[in-house]
Write an enzyme that holds these catalytic residues in place. Sequence first.
Site, PDB file in Angstrom:
ATOM      1  N   ASN A 187      32.129 -82.504  91.533  1.00  0.00           N
ATOM      2  CA  ASN A 187      33.033 -81.468  92.037  1.00  0.00           C
ATOM      3  C   ASN A 187      32.345 -80.107  91.864  1.00  0.00           C
ATOM      4  OD1 ASN A 187      33.548 -80.496  89.379  1.00  0.00           O
ATOM      5  ND2 ASN A 187      35.246 -81.934  89.139  1.00  0.00           N
ATOM      6  N   ARG A 188      32.995 -79.078  92.321  1.00  0.00           N
ATOM      7  CA  ARG A 188      32.391 -77.743  92.344  1.00  0.00           C
ATOM      8  C   ARG A 188      31.955 -77.274  90.957  1.00  0.00           C
ATOM      9  NH1 ARG A 188      36.270 -73.713  95.257  1.00  0.00           N
ATOM     10  NH2 ARG A 188      37.559 -74.302  93.476  1.00  0.00           N
ATOM     11  N   ASP A 220      38.485 -89.743  92.123  1.00  0.00           N
ATOM     12  CA  ASP A 220      38.504 -91.209  92.165  1.00  0.00           C
ATOM     13  C   ASP A 220      38.808 -91.696  93.583  1.00  0.00           C
ATOM     14  OD1 ASP A 220      38.168 -91.108  89.406  1.00  0.00           O
ATOM     15  OD2 ASP A 220      40.299 -91.419  88.978  1.00  0.00           O
ATOM     16  N   GLU A 270      31.417 -79.121  88.225  1.00  0.00           N
ATOM     17  CA  GLU A 270      30.371 -80.001  87.694  1.00  0.00           C
ATOM     18  C   GLU A 270      29.008 -79.637  88.288  1.00  0.00           C
ATOM     19  OE1 GLU A 270      33.103 -84.023  86.920  1.00  0.00           O
ATOM     20  OE2 GLU A 270      32.125 -83.698  88.854  1.00  0.00           O
TER      21      GLU A 270
END
Length: 312
Positions: A194-195, A262, A197
């Site tokens: 994600n952004r 997920d 991470e």
Amino acid sequence: MKLPSFDKARVLVVGDVMLDRYWFGDVTRISPEAPVPVLKVSKVEERPGGAANVARNITSLGAHCTLLSVVGVDEAGDCLQRLLTEQGGVEAMLHRDDSISTIVKLRAIARHQQLLRIDFETPPSHEVLNAKLADFHAKLPFADVVILSDYGKGGLAHIAEMIKAARSAGKPVLVDPKGDDYARYQGATLLTPNRSEFRDVAGSWKNEDELTAKAQKLRAELKLEALLVTRSEEGMSLFREQDVLHEPTHAREVFDVSGAGDTVIATLAVMLASGAGMADAVRIANRAAGVVVGKLGTAVVSREEILEDMGS
């Protein structure tokens, strides 16, 4: 585009599973013992979380899923096994480790607002992880796509070996990464950070060109076919050697983003296992994410919901 048939797709999921427990109730007073709200619990819910939620999303779409993971010899582990069998039809191969407790995330919720989350977790032992690796090699030939769902809980100590074995067998490997060391994911087909991470690994950026440069540098360093950065309200961006594809968010009310990653990786895997190309897989995964964020807690999306969203 036409949605492919999912009923023959077979996905092997390996990763950290957990039991998500929800205590729902009302707060009408502050405790006399300390300045904290008193939650009067009226309902308790339990849902498979982590890699187990990925597996449940796969079967909810109508595909077949085998899940490999480790749980404790405890009530939470029993509960997780039962939920996966009863709710999702997942082939859950959960190795039992009597030296650990099953990971539990307990959330206290009042009027759709999370008041508190309590985590219970311990990393699994090497002996159990070696047994899981043997199962991975046994199940690999029967999978179309492999998902490695890393929640940073210690269940993927052999991830480099798993990626190498799957790629040698010609299987696409999708990884949901954690932490700031992505070297262990080298050689995977696709990473889905994600952004935040991605920012932790690559550093911040000022504009789209800088983001693209950082993403392509990381993709090349890790020898990935593609890197997909999920960007919340900014949609998601797929970086490949030959192009960059940006999918904007489908406007809707965001209720809860927990578990959206997920759903994204599960949908990508099912699409690829059904013969779709990477670009189409990303477009449908983006729609699936848009549906699931409108639900409370870790949730799943069905094929029918995606079709409905495509028609709206």
